[in-house]
Design an enzyme around this catalytic site. Sequence first.
Site, mmCIF file in Angstrom:
data_model
loop_
_atom_site.group_PDB
_atom_site.id
_atom_site.type_symbol
_atom_site.label_atom_id
_atom_site.label_comp_id
_atom_site.label_asym_id
_atom_site.label_seq_id
_atom_site.Cartn_x
_atom_site.Cartn_y
_atom_site.Cartn_z
ATOM 1 N N TYR A 147 44.092 -62.447 -36.358
ATOM 2 C CA TYR A 147 43.761 -61.334 -35.464
ATOM 3 C C TYR A 147 44.744 -61.225 -34.294
ATOM 4 O O TYR A 147 44.516 -60.505 -33.351
ATOM 5 C CB TYR A 147 42.325 -61.471 -34.942
ATOM 6 C CG TYR A 147 41.291 -61.405 -36.053
ATOM 7 C CD1 TYR A 147 41.024 -60.197 -36.693
ATOM 8 C CD2 TYR A 147 40.604 -62.546 -36.480
ATOM 9 C CE1 TYR A 147 40.098 -60.125 -37.731
ATOM 10 C CE2 TYR A 147 39.671 -62.483 -37.508
ATOM 11 C CZ TYR A 147 39.418 -61.268 -38.129
ATOM 12 O OH TYR A 147 38.508 -61.197 -39.156
ATOM 13 N N ASP A 208 35.031 -71.340 -39.964
ATOM 14 C CA ASP A 208 35.715 -72.006 -41.088
ATOM 15 C C ASP A 208 36.625 -73.128 -40.623
ATOM 16 O O ASP A 208 36.700 -74.180 -41.233
ATOM 17 C CB ASP A 208 36.554 -70.991 -41.870
ATOM 18 C CG ASP A 208 35.680 -69.974 -42.573
ATOM 19 O OD1 ASP A 208 34.983 -70.359 -43.509
ATOM 20 O OD2 ASP A 208 35.691 -68.800 -42.160
ATOM 21 N N HIS A 447 48.451 -64.805 -42.552
ATOM 22 C CA HIS A 447 47.344 -63.974 -43.028
ATOM 23 C C HIS A 447 46.868 -63.039 -41.939
ATOM 24 O O HIS A 447 47.036 -63.289 -40.750
ATOM 25 C CB HIS A 447 46.192 -64.839 -43.544
ATOM 26 C CG HIS A 447 45.612 -65.767 -42.524
ATOM 27 N ND1 HIS A 447 44.457 -65.493 -41.818
ATOM 28 C CD2 HIS A 447 46.032 -66.967 -42.080
ATOM 29 C CE1 HIS A 447 44.199 -66.490 -40.994
ATOM 30 N NE2 HIS A 447 45.139 -67.399 -41.121
ATOM 31 N N TYR A 528 34.466 -54.988 -38.037
ATOM 32 C CA TYR A 528 33.713 -55.678 -36.976
ATOM 33 C C TYR A 528 34.666 -56.315 -35.965
ATOM 34 O O TYR A 528 34.247 -56.708 -34.873
ATOM 35 C CB TYR A 528 32.768 -56.717 -37.578
ATOM 36 C CG TYR A 528 33.327 -58.124 -37.724
ATOM 37 C CD1 TYR A 528 34.209 -58.449 -38.757
ATOM 38 C CD2 TYR A 528 32.984 -59.135 -36.823
ATOM 39 C CE1 TYR A 528 34.728 -59.718 -38.886
ATOM 40 C CE2 TYR A 528 33.502 -60.417 -36.948
ATOM 41 C CZ TYR A 528 34.371 -60.707 -37.973
ATOM 42 O OH TYR A 528 34.889 -61.974 -38.084
ATOM 43 N N ARG A 529 35.940 -56.423 -36.300
ATOM 44 C CA ARG A 529 36.903 -57.181 -35.503
ATOM 45 C C ARG A 529 38.264 -56.878 -36.104
ATOM 46 O O ARG A 529 38.362 -56.627 -37.311
ATOM 47 C CB ARG A 529 36.566 -58.654 -35.703
ATOM 48 C CG ARG A 529 37.384 -59.664 -34.971
ATOM 49 C CD ARG A 529 36.907 -61.030 -35.419
ATOM 50 N NE ARG A 529 37.462 -62.097 -34.645
ATOM 51 C CZ ARG A 529 37.303 -63.380 -34.915
ATOM 52 N NH1 ARG A 529 36.591 -63.746 -35.956
ATOM 53 N NH2 ARG A 529 37.834 -64.310 -34.155
#
Length: 600
Positions: A147, A208, A447, A528-529
Amino acid sequence: MGVQEEASSVVPVLPAKHSGIPQYLFEKATAAKKTIFKGRTKPAKQRQRVPVVPQGIERDAFIAALEELGGQLGKENVEVNDKPLVDGWYMEHPNTHDMMTILDEEEFVASAVVYPSTTEEVQSIVQWANKHKIPIFPISMGRNLGYGGAAPRVRGSVVIDLGRRMNRILDINPEDYTCLVEPGVSYYGLYEAIKERGYDHLWIDVPDLGGGSVIGNAVDRGVGYTPYGDHWACHSGLEVVLPTGEVIRTGMGALPGNNTWQTFPYGFGPFSDGIFSQSNYGIVTKMGMTLMPNPGGYEGFMYTFPKEEDLAPLIDIIRPLRISMILENVAQLRHVTQSVAARGIPRSKFYSGSGPIPMDIVHKAAAEQPVGDHSWGYYGMCYGPEHIRKHKLAIIDAEFKKIPGARKIDPKSLPEDEYYFARERVAAGIPDIHELRWVNWTPNGAHIAFSPVSPIRGTDATALNDLGRRIHDKYGIDFFPAFIVGLREMHLIVEIVFDRDDPERKKAALDCLRDLVEEAAKLGYGEYRTHLVLMDQVAGTYNWNDSALMKFNEKLKDALDPNGILAPGRCGIWPKRYRNRGWEMTRESGVKSEGNGVEP
Ligand code: ADP
């Protein structure tokens, strides 16, 4: 630092370093690091850099302002970002840029990093930023990988690395099952502290990977996998430095001498906490978090389902079980391609052609793995003493077996390092580092996530899954869907793994993400994000009633932050000084993150 030097440094350990790994994960982290560097071909940057100066201030004035700040915080706590950008890896991550950047590294880059040690010092940094109109960007740990990591949205912002010196656990209350932490407390750190104090009756909820901070994850509305998985919902009480330098405590924290700050989140009057998550309205310097009682036993379970088309009926089976808490935790339904990648083996070992890896190759690889071939794998956890678990597990078994070919995996048949056990530990509140493995799917693996939400319905799951696959196929990208099932909704998390040293694959990943966001919104789905690069686009999809919500957000921003210094552009909220100057990133703006100047 060269790649060799980077690769050979020892993984930092808690408590010597606040962002370090707990001793029990040291060997695993060392092995993970070795694999990551083995797959790294991206050359280390050697170039000394001239520090980037944010728009709106001259270089000389900026350097003088940093010296002034050094005078207040101590020179050693103001670091100019003039060195080569070092990517590091998860446990030794940079705080100057996004180590998994999908753009050029110099786009979302800090001009300097500062290290406050108290709330008062955070206040003085904010006052300094207002005086000089310099953009600042707070991070807690800066491990928001996928993110944006530690990177600021506005090029040349001064990153406030809160975690390095503000990393105390201020309280762990074994009777109320709560804690109060500063920004630099990671899940690893909190877990270790609870164990050290012998509080076996307290559990934490972990995402995670456990290296992120409790505060950073909650304010960005991250999730974990026990029944306390909605981190924002489980927090209670904030201390916040506002963009003009005042400090407030929310909820019961506003009542001097109270002892309910961490047990009753609301206090009296408007519930203001919400505006401090996924926003740029304040810097959180303390946060209360509720802790889960040890349920007195637990049992992980895994089911596999053979066909792609099992998704819809399975989700419809999951919904009532989840809402009624027979399925108790935030569980994951993962696609087989990701299960294959979770072993950490590079994709090239299975397939060297171009385009997405063909499904027959994925199934063949899965068939050779301990879990065996499948299309979907459900990782769940049942809590409580055995006699209670027995009833719940029997219901789940009967329901899941309604899908023809459903198999319950016997954990005893799996090797110790199987991914299943990492999921089981995480669902038992034990932080891990295993999840990192699928990053090795490509060389220089990075990622970035596409994360839409929907109700827990088969039709929605199918619509999103079909959309995802179609668009991934268009760009020749492997599709890694995982459904994360909350209480009334599910997040579909699709991690796009790309080689961050390959401009073509980066472009394909970004184009793919832009299509995903746009097409999902056409079907009524929103994220959501999201990553820094997509924030404007995603915010733009929440546009009901002529973007009334964004107009409200901007009104709040202008009232709270009249000089527009705090994290401009974060979550698509631009302060007045930046508006209508082309700062928004959309498909049309391409890979350029900056606009044309700011209002004087
Ligand atoms: P983590 O601690 O999980 O590594 P980060 O520190 O990267 O997460 O935080 C994620 C994002 O949330 C940051 O990019 C920042 O915008 C925001 N954030 C993190 N900590 C704070 C904080 N203490 N106050 C305000 N915003 C924060």
